[in-house]
Design an enzyme around this catalytic site. Structure first.
Site, PDB file in Angstrom:
ATOM      1  N   SER A 140      25.605  -9.328 -43.420  1.00  0.00           N
ATOM      2  CA  SER A 140      24.932  -8.310 -43.904  1.00  0.00           C
ATOM      3  C   SER A 140      23.367  -9.041 -44.679  1.00  0.00           C
ATOM      4  CB  SER A 140      25.267  -7.461 -45.164  1.00  0.00           C
ATOM      5  OG  SER A 140      26.677  -6.779 -44.090  1.00  0.00           O
ATOM      6  N   SER A 167      28.478  -5.951 -34.086  1.00  0.00           N
ATOM      7  CA  SER A 167      28.070  -6.303 -35.348  1.00  0.00           C
ATOM      8  C   SER A 167      27.219  -5.245 -36.191  1.00  0.00           C
ATOM      9  CB  SER A 167      26.931  -6.956 -35.090  1.00  0.00           C
ATOM     10  OG  SER A 167      25.679  -6.924 -34.292  1.00  0.00           O
ATOM     11  N   ASN A 187      30.689  -2.408 -37.321  1.00  0.00           N
ATOM     12  CA  ASN A 187      31.664  -3.376 -38.595  1.00  0.00           C
ATOM     13  C   ASN A 187      30.921  -4.564 -38.696  1.00  0.00           C
ATOM     14  OD1 ASN A 187      34.092  -2.114 -36.416  1.00  0.00           O
ATOM     15  ND2 ASN A 187      32.545  -3.103 -35.034  1.00  0.00           N
ATOM     16  N   TYR A 188      29.749  -5.449 -38.965  1.00  0.00           N
ATOM     17  CA  TYR A 188      30.158  -6.225 -39.906  1.00  0.00           C
ATOM     18  C   TYR A 188      28.398  -5.949 -41.043  1.00  0.00           C
ATOM     19  CZ  TYR A 188      33.278  -9.275 -37.453  1.00  0.00           C
ATOM     20  OH  TYR A 188      34.481  -9.202 -36.866  1.00  0.00           O
ATOM     21  N   LEU A 189      27.958  -5.551 -40.249  1.00  0.00           N
ATOM     22  CA  LEU A 189      26.227  -5.052 -40.881  1.00  0.00           C
ATOM     23  C   LEU A 189      26.133  -3.733 -42.253  1.00  0.00           C
ATOM     24  CD1 LEU A 189      23.930  -5.911 -38.329  1.00  0.00           C
ATOM     25  CD2 LEU A 189      24.595  -7.052 -40.247  1.00  0.00           C
TER      26      LEU A 189
END
Length: 792
Positions: free
Chosen positions: A629, A746, A749-751
């Protein structure tokens, strides 16, 4: 009857269903286990309608779902006050009788059948609202006469027009009807007994609707729209209790095996061998994969043969001993033919199948949780087949057993809300655990892991989990400086375990490596993370020429990582590291063999416990979310040009997203059709360039001829052609750069989605360009909460 034990369930037939279980037909076992779940679904829906009707002052909407479908040949309607019962009397709601009470209140409730008929889909309710002559009653423009379709759907079904519909004005008090205007059958006024233009249009629309039983896709889609639960606006933040009431219909099981036609035979050593039903089914699994590279792998073939022989009869085992002598080609050709038949189905057949799937999704794809309708994620249980795994998984080719109701544990709010199992079967267990979010679960026979039926990503529970994850990552941003100082100091510790922990944390922070879990040897593919790295996975160079930020230069203290990461995707990275970390690595590899652990005094549990002491809720995974992020926010701030067009801005966004994907090692193999796609893109660009060149010449000639109108028109065409060319070039560049990079992992799930939403709002980029409809439903909370000023 005694309940089937866990160890007994493994002895069930691999592919055929177990014998039917005699179910107690008494009311306490039949009604309580199945009907109450349906009743809860129905009642929750009706309560929601009534509450909404009360808020809007619409008595008619509260009772509209109670209307009974008209029969094919209805009796002539009785008249009341000179009007039919289907007509609204002045001063009453649509569908109400002259005394102000709903006609449906005369219907007695008491039987379970009546309760079930109350819950009708919008499509069915619309049919129930038809008048006695078979024509559809048109919707009034007044608020109190709005249909259930408008009550249920507050938003347009068009992805690009994500705007609330305008509310209808409230109905004015009843007034005497003037003689000059006569109310028609649908309650609309006519001037001097003649239809106005709008009446003619409405009539044409109604006639078309009456002639065709199908509805327009837009209306159908609007009816099926599920109301958004704005859970993020609620104050209830109890993390332990996930729900108060939960009811659902359970999962859908795989259909029973259909034997092959008589002419499709299996051959062994050139001779036709008849197979028992179980053996034939497992043989079809292999036949369907005959053209796949898996059948060339020894582990796959060995595991298949071992499990196939387990379902054979004694006679079959005696004959079929060598897989190389088995001939599955006739079976394989049959399945290829069936695939072509499915591809070439008529439009009517495809629509029929689609409607059947949609009907199942309406029944099994939703649940009621705390009075709200939520979508279920994976309500279909995977059919039996051959396990593939990822990478060189040691269990590839093993037989995945058929899952039966006797293997499934159901979770709901009470026994009364338990779904009814398929006829002749019973659930393994019914639980009422409101501290977990799964609806059903069973144990996988190959890996021994538990598989779950979960809620859709757009649900409240999934959304709350996402929000908490990103909030912890934002919290880490405030403390990351202190934590980095701590692990750098720990690199000088006298204790080897503390030094190893510090260096591992340094790599997890700097390179966004996964922590890595301990695995049983031979049970899973050989994939590793930071804590499970072996000596063979790194190379140390005091000085080496490497590429950093696009420049090839010499760097000191270079570590080369080369190991199989998650899903057996290779992680290769040459990176210069801190001098202290480099010296520690040299110390860690001393007197060790290549297959020894690099961090032999560290595991994931120890690392996460230490991180929890540094900050509440901190784990190794939070570092990965934080770095992803933070990188996106940083790249967007650096690269975004406010003056760019939407196409250029999206190229910037994808490049920022790509930087995150590279950091997290989110790779993919190039699509098989990539080269063809790029050729087509180049052809389109060449055609667009030629068009621009031609328009330039024509515009120049028009100026020479002193024809200002023609010159202006050509210049407008030229500008549009240039814009189209620019768009094609950007698309081709973006596609080329994303050839082996997976941006979706990403992004989802990650940002932190609020970064993307805020960026879109700040630079006037439509959110639809970043998130598709499914992704927007997953991040509804972020779209509503984040303003253009949000910063991670």
């Amino acid at each position: 009857m005694t309940e089937i034990k866990k160890e007994d369930s493994a002895e069930l037939s691999l592919v055929r269903p177990p014998p039917p279980v005699k179910v107690d037909p008494s009311p306490s076992s039949v009604k309580r286990e199945g009907e109450a779940a349906e009743a809860l679904l129905l009642l929750s829906h009706e309560d929601k309608k009534k509450k909404k009707a009360q808020q809007n002052g619409d008595d008619g909407a509260a009772t509209s779902s109670k209307k009974v479908k008209t029969e094919a040949k209805p009796e002539p309607p009785e008249k009341s006050n000179g009007k039919t019962k289907s007509e609204p009397v002045a001063g009453t709601s649509n569908g109400s009788s002259s005394n102000g009470k709903s006609a449906t209140k005369k219907k007695k409730a008491g039987s379970s059948d009546d309760d079930h008929s109350d819950y009708e889909e919008p499509a069915k309710r619309k049919k129930a609202d038809t008048s006695s002559n078979g024509k559809s009653v048109s919707k009034k423009k007044t608020r109190d006469a709005s249909s259930d379709e408008d009550e249920d759907s507050n938003y347009s079904d068009d992805e690009d027009d994500y705007k609330p519909k305008k509310k209808a004005k409230k109905a004015s008090p009843a007034k005497p009807v003037a003689t000059a205007k006569k109310a028609d059958k649908n309650g609309t006024a006519k001037k001097n007994g003649k239809d106005t233009k709008s009446d003619v249009k409405k009539k044409a629309g109604k006639d078309a609707a009456a002639a065709s039983p199908t509805k327009s896709p837009r209306k159908k889609k609007a009816e099926e729209e599920v109301e958004v639960w704005r859970w993020w606006e609620e104050n209830d933040r109890n993390d332990d209790i996930k729900w108060k009431t939960l009811a659902h219909k359970g999962p859908i099981f795989a259909p029973d095996y259909e034997p092959l036609p008589k002419g499709i035979k299996f051959k062994y050593d050139g001779k036709t061998i008849p197979l028992s039903q179980d053996a034939e089914e497992v043989a079809t699994f292999y036949a369907k994969m005959l053209d796949h590279e898996y059948v060339t792998k020894k582990a796959f073939n060995d595991n298949f043969m071992r499990d196939w022989r387990k379902v054979m009869t004694a006679e079959e085992k005696a004959i079929i001993t060598d897989l190389k002598k088995c001939d599955f080609t006739v079976m394989a050709e049959y399945f290829k033919e069936q695939t072509e038949i499915r591809k070439n189905r008529s439009k009517e057949e495809k629509n029929k199948l689609k409607e059947a799937n949609e009907a199942l999704a309406k029944e099994y794809g939703v649940c009621m949780i705390d009075g709200h309708k939520e979508k279920v994620g994976n309500f279909r249980i995977e059919p039996p087949g051959l396990f593939r795994g990822r990478g060189e998984h040691p269990k590839m080719g093993s037989l995945k057993h058929r899952v039966h109701p006797e293997n499934v544990i159901i979770n709901c709010s009470s026994r009364d809300a338990a779904p009814r199992p398929p006829a002749g079967h019973k659930w393994k267990e019914v639980r009422h655990d409101n501290k977990v979010t799964w609806l059903a679960c069973w144990t996988d026979n190959i890996l021994g892991s538990v598989k779950y039926v979960m809620l859709n990503p757009s649900s409240k529970l999934k959304g709350q989990k996402d929000m908490q994850k990103y909030e912890v990552a934002r919290k880490l941003k405030k403390k990351i400086g202190t934590i980095r100082d701590t692990y750098k100091a720990d690199m000088k510790s006298k204790e080897m375990r503390i030094r190893q922990r510090a260096v591992a944390l340094y790599f997890i922070d700097k390179l966004a490596l996964r922590a890595g879990n301990e695995k049983e040897e031979g049970e899973t593919a050989d994939t590793v993370g930071c804590c499970s790295l072996r000596v063979e996975h790194i190379a140390l160079d005091d000085e080496k020429e490497i590429v950093v930020d696009g420049k090839r230069e010499k760097h000191k203290y270079v570590v080369t990582f080369d190991f199989p990461g998650k899903d057996s995707i290779r992680y290769f990275n040459e990176v210069p590291v801190d001098k202290r970390a480099y010296k520690n690595l040299k110390l860690f590899v001393q007197k060790k063999n290549k297959d020894d652990d690099l961090f032999d005094r560290l595991n994931t549990t120890v690392l996460n416990k230490h991180l929890g002491d540094l900050m509440e809720g901190l784990t190794a995974k939070v570092f990965r979310t934080y770095n992803a992020s933070f990188t996106l926010q940083d790249q967007l701030d650096k690269m975004t040009n406010p003056k760019d067009s939407v196409h250029d801005l999206m190229l910037t966004y994808n490049r920022a997203n790509r930087a995150v994907a590279i950091l997290c090692n989110h790779q993919r193999s190039a699509p098989k059709t990539f080269d063809k796609q790029m050729e087509n893109a180049k052809e389109k660009i060449a055609a667009a360039e030629l068009k621009v060149k031609t328009l330039k010449a024509e515009a120049k000639a028009a100026k020479k001829d002193k024809d200002p109108k023609k010159a202006e028109a050509l210049q407008s065409k030229l500008n549009k052609a240039k814009e189209a060319l620019h768009k094609l070039e950007i698309t081709a560049t973006d596609k080329e750069e994303n050839k082996t990079i997976a941006l979706g992992t990403s992004k989802l799930n990650y940002l932190d989605p609020r970064i993307s939403v805020a960026w879109c709002k700040k630079y006037k980029v439509p959110i639809e360009k970043v998130y598709n409809k499914t992704q927007r439903s997953k991040f509804n909370w972020a779209i509503d909460m984040a303003g253009p000023e949000f910063v991670f």
